[in-house]
Scaffold this motif. Structure first.
Motif, PDB file in Angstrom:
ATOM      1  N   GLY A  89       0.805  -1.218   0.000  1.00  0.00           N
ATOM      2  CA  GLY A  89       0.000   0.000   0.000  1.00  0.00           C
ATOM      3  C   GLY A  89       0.833   1.260   0.000  1.00  0.00           C
ATOM      4  O   GLY A  89       0.300   2.373  -0.130  1.00  0.00           O
ATOM      5  N   ALA A  90       2.152   1.109   0.154  1.00  0.00           N
ATOM      6  CA  ALA A  90       3.026   2.275   0.074  1.00  0.00           C
ATOM      7  C   ALA A  90       2.971   2.870  -1.321  1.00  0.00           C
ATOM      8  O   ALA A  90       2.969   2.144  -2.324  1.00  0.00           O
ATOM      9  CB  ALA A  90       4.458   1.893   0.420  1.00  0.00           C
ATOM     10  N   LEU A 103      12.595  -1.735  -4.788  1.00  0.00           N
ATOM     11  CA  LEU A 103      11.219  -1.248  -4.649  1.00  0.00           C
ATOM     12  C   LEU A 103      10.377  -1.575  -5.872  1.00  0.00           C
ATOM     13  O   LEU A 103       9.164  -1.786  -5.768  1.00  0.00           O
ATOM     14  CB  LEU A 103      11.209   0.258  -4.386  1.00  0.00           C
ATOM     15  CG  LEU A 103      11.705   0.704  -3.002  1.00  0.00           C
ATOM     16  CD1 LEU A 103      11.777   2.225  -2.934  1.00  0.00           C
ATOM     17  CD2 LEU A 103      10.782   0.177  -1.895  1.00  0.00           C
ATOM     18  N   ARG A 104      11.015  -1.623  -7.036  1.00  0.00           N
ATOM     19  CA  ARG A 104      10.283  -2.023  -8.238  1.00  0.00           C
ATOM     20  C   ARG A 104       9.741  -3.447  -8.082  1.00  0.00           C
ATOM     21  O   ARG A 104       8.611  -3.748  -8.474  1.00  0.00           O
ATOM     22  CB  ARG A 104      11.178  -1.934  -9.468  1.00  0.00           C
ATOM     23  CG  ARG A 104      11.496  -0.506  -9.913  1.00  0.00           C
ATOM     24  CD  ARG A 104      12.360  -0.473 -11.162  1.00  0.00           C
ATOM     25  NE  ARG A 104      12.689   0.890 -11.546  1.00  0.00           N
ATOM     26  CZ  ARG A 104      13.921   1.335 -11.773  1.00  0.00           C
ATOM     27  NH1 ARG A 104      14.958   0.520 -11.656  1.00  0.00           N
ATOM     28  NH2 ARG A 104      14.128   2.589 -12.117  1.00  0.00           N
ATOM     29  N   LYS A 105      10.564  -4.307  -7.511  1.00  0.00           N
ATOM     30  CA  LYS A 105      10.128  -5.690  -7.290  1.00  0.00           C
ATOM     31  C   LYS A 105       9.058  -5.767  -6.201  1.00  0.00           C
ATOM     32  O   LYS A 105       8.118  -6.554  -6.294  1.00  0.00           O
ATOM     33  CB  LYS A 105      11.318  -6.557  -6.897  1.00  0.00           C
ATOM     34  CG  LYS A 105      12.401  -6.666  -7.963  1.00  0.00           C
ATOM     35  CD  LYS A 105      13.594  -7.460  -7.447  1.00  0.00           C
ATOM     36  CE  LYS A 105      14.709  -7.519  -8.473  1.00  0.00           C
ATOM     37  NZ  LYS A 105      15.908  -8.237  -7.946  1.00  0.00           N
ATOM     38  N   GLN A 106       9.219  -4.941  -5.186  1.00  0.00           N
ATOM     39  CA  GLN A 106       8.327  -5.016  -4.029  1.00  0.00           C
ATOM     40  C   GLN A 106       6.994  -4.308  -4.256  1.00  0.00           C
ATOM     41  O   GLN A 106       5.946  -4.809  -3.822  1.00  0.00           O
ATOM     42  CB  GLN A 106       9.028  -4.415  -2.808  1.00  0.00           C
ATOM     43  CG  GLN A 106       8.212  -4.498  -1.512  1.00  0.00           C
ATOM     44  CD  GLN A 106       9.013  -4.055  -0.307  1.00  0.00           C
ATOM     45  OE1 GLN A 106      10.245  -4.067  -0.302  1.00  0.00           O
ATOM     46  NE2 GLN A 106       8.329  -3.649   0.756  1.00  0.00           N
ATOM     47  N   THR A 161       4.998   2.626  -9.034  1.00  0.00           N
ATOM     48  CA  THR A 161       5.101   3.204  -7.692  1.00  0.00           C
ATOM     49  C   THR A 161       6.556   3.523  -7.347  1.00  0.00           C
ATOM     50  O   THR A 161       6.874   4.620  -6.887  1.00  0.00           O
ATOM     51  CB  THR A 161       4.532   2.237  -6.650  1.00  0.00           C
ATOM     52  OG1 THR A 161       3.135   2.064  -6.889  1.00  0.00           O
ATOM     53  CG2 THR A 161       4.732   2.763  -5.235  1.00  0.00           C
ATOM     54  N   ALA A 162       7.437   2.560  -7.573  1.00  0.00           N
ATOM     55  CA  ALA A 162       8.840   2.735  -7.195  1.00  0.00           C
ATOM     56  C   ALA A 162       9.490   3.899  -7.930  1.00  0.00           C
ATOM     57  O   ALA A 162      10.287   4.642  -7.353  1.00  0.00           O
ATOM     58  CB  ALA A 162       9.614   1.456  -7.465  1.00  0.00           C
ATOM     59  N   ASP A 163       9.155   4.070  -9.195  1.00  0.00           N
ATOM     60  CA  ASP A 163       9.808   5.094 -10.003  1.00  0.00           C
ATOM     61  C   ASP A 163       9.296   6.499  -9.717  1.00  0.00           C
ATOM     62  O   ASP A 163       9.863   7.480 -10.211  1.00  0.00           O
ATOM     63  CB  ASP A 163       9.655   4.772 -11.489  1.00  0.00           C
ATOM     64  CG  ASP A 163      10.489   3.580 -11.911  1.00  0.00           C
ATOM     65  OD1 ASP A 163      11.371   3.162 -11.123  1.00  0.00           O
ATOM     66  OD2 ASP A 163      10.264   3.046 -13.013  1.00  0.00           O
ATOM     67  N   ASN A 195       2.047   8.658  -0.121  1.00  0.00           N
ATOM     68  CA  ASN A 195       1.976   8.450   1.331  1.00  0.00           C
ATOM     69  C   ASN A 195       3.301   8.035   1.964  1.00  0.00           C
ATOM     70  O   ASN A 195       3.376   7.904   3.186  1.00  0.00           O
ATOM     71  CB  ASN A 195       0.886   7.427   1.688  1.00  0.00           C
ATOM     72  CG  ASN A 195       1.166   6.009   1.190  1.00  0.00           C
ATOM     73  OD1 ASN A 195       2.294   5.649   0.889  1.00  0.00           O
ATOM     74  ND2 ASN A 195       0.110   5.207   1.098  1.00  0.00           N
ATOM     75  N   THR A 196       4.351   7.843   1.146  1.00  0.00           N
ATOM     76  CA  THR A 196       5.603   7.313   1.675  1.00  0.00           C
ATOM     77  C   THR A 196       6.823   7.950   1.016  1.00  0.00           C
ATOM     78  O   THR A 196       6.836   8.176  -0.198  1.00  0.00           O
ATOM     79  CB  THR A 196       5.674   5.782   1.463  1.00  0.00           C
ATOM     80  OG1 THR A 196       4.565   5.168   2.123  1.00  0.00           O
ATOM     81  CG2 THR A 196       6.966   5.201   2.000  1.00  0.00           C
ATOM     82  N   VAL A 197       7.819   8.211   1.826  1.00  0.00           N
ATOM     83  CA  VAL A 197       9.152   8.623   1.386  1.00  0.00           C
ATOM     84  C   VAL A 197      10.132   7.635   2.017  1.00  0.00           C
ATOM     85  O   VAL A 197       9.967   7.247   3.170  1.00  0.00           O
ATOM     86  CB  VAL A 197       9.471  10.056   1.853  1.00  0.00           C
ATOM     87  CG1 VAL A 197      10.904  10.435   1.509  1.00  0.00           C
ATOM     88  CG2 VAL A 197       8.478  11.057   1.269  1.00  0.00           C
TER      89      VAL A 197
END
Length: 252
Positions: free
Chosen positions: A157-158, A195-198, A203-205, A162-164
């Motif tokens: 859900g990150a 983060l791309r995998k997770q 989202t990661a980018d 909502n997340t840094v």
């Protein structure tokens, strides 16, 4: 920097600051827009100052945040503070999982993840901290440690809203030591890739990745020019308006 990501310059006052310190915050708020019109800024102050700090920065480009929160909304937790309380005082962000909390209070990745989810519940942006110790670095375990911390501390859900993520090598915090630029670049690239995998590439980018650890005006320009470094989490240098604004002025 990462194209299309607005950098964030975050300050962490830690256990520093009384009413007299609000004059420094006022100077930061006054000078922020002039120093960098293309960056976001937040100062995470002690809970005792938060409501007054929110009033000081009101109407400026600078925001305020908390330094920690309890996962629960309310309850029998003497001395703790909930994210809803932080939000009520005017916080926009909250730091979770700082290495000093992990070390001094034994916070596990699971606790950090619960705090991040609680921050989202209250409408706050969670700044989730990760980083290796000197012993782990010397053992060549940096990437493994970062992967483990992300897997355990960054909940499903990150998102970029909502997340840094803040990468802070524990051995560089407050020591005056900083990794080589190539090391910062490699760590941030690895974090982005994991983060791309997770979380998925989209989202990661788009998620902001901050570097923290003895950032100061003299080295901020070089650090902030590194690919995948989307801002900084600053400790001691955020206590003085001149130093903080000097780092802000390095954006670009």
């Amino acid at each position: 920097m990462t194209p299309n990501i607005k950098p964030l310059i975050a300050g962490n006052w830690k256990m520093h600051g009384t009413s007299a310190s609000l004059s420094s915050l006022e100077a930061m708020a006054t000078g922020f827009a002039e120093a960098a019109s293309d960056a976001d800024g937040v100062i995470c102050v002690p809970a005792t100052l938060l409501e007054r700090a929110a009033g000081v920065v009101e109407g400026s480009s600078l925001q305020v945040g908390g330094q920690d929160c309890h996962p629960a909304e309310k309850g029998a937790h003497t001395g703790d503070i909930s994210p809803e309380m932080l939000s009520d005082c005017g916080a926009i962000y909250v730091i979770v999982g700082h290495s000093e909390r992990r070390a001094d209070h034994g916070e596990s990745d699971g606790v950090v993840a619960d705090k991040a989810k609680a921050a989202w519940r209250a409408g706050l942006i969670a700044i989730i901290c990760i980083g290796e110790t000197e012993a782990q670095r010397k053992a060549g375990e940096t990437f493994n440690v970062l992967e483990e911390q992300m897997a355990g501390s960054v909940p499903a859900g990150a998102s970029a809203t909502n997340t840094v993520i803040a990468y802070e090598p524990v051995w560089a915090i407050g020591t005056g030591l900083t990794p080589e630029i190539a090391d910062i670049e490699a760590a941030h690239a690895h974090i982005r890739q994991h983060l791309r995998k997770q979380l998925g590439a989209e989202t990661a980018d788009s998620m902001r990745l901050l570097y923290g650890g003895s950032v100061k005006p003299g080295n901020a320009g070089d650090i902030l020019s590194v690919e995948n470094v989307d801002g900084a989490l600053i400790g001691g240098a955020s206590l003085k308006a001149e130093d903080y604004l000097g780092i802000v002025g390095s954006v670009g």
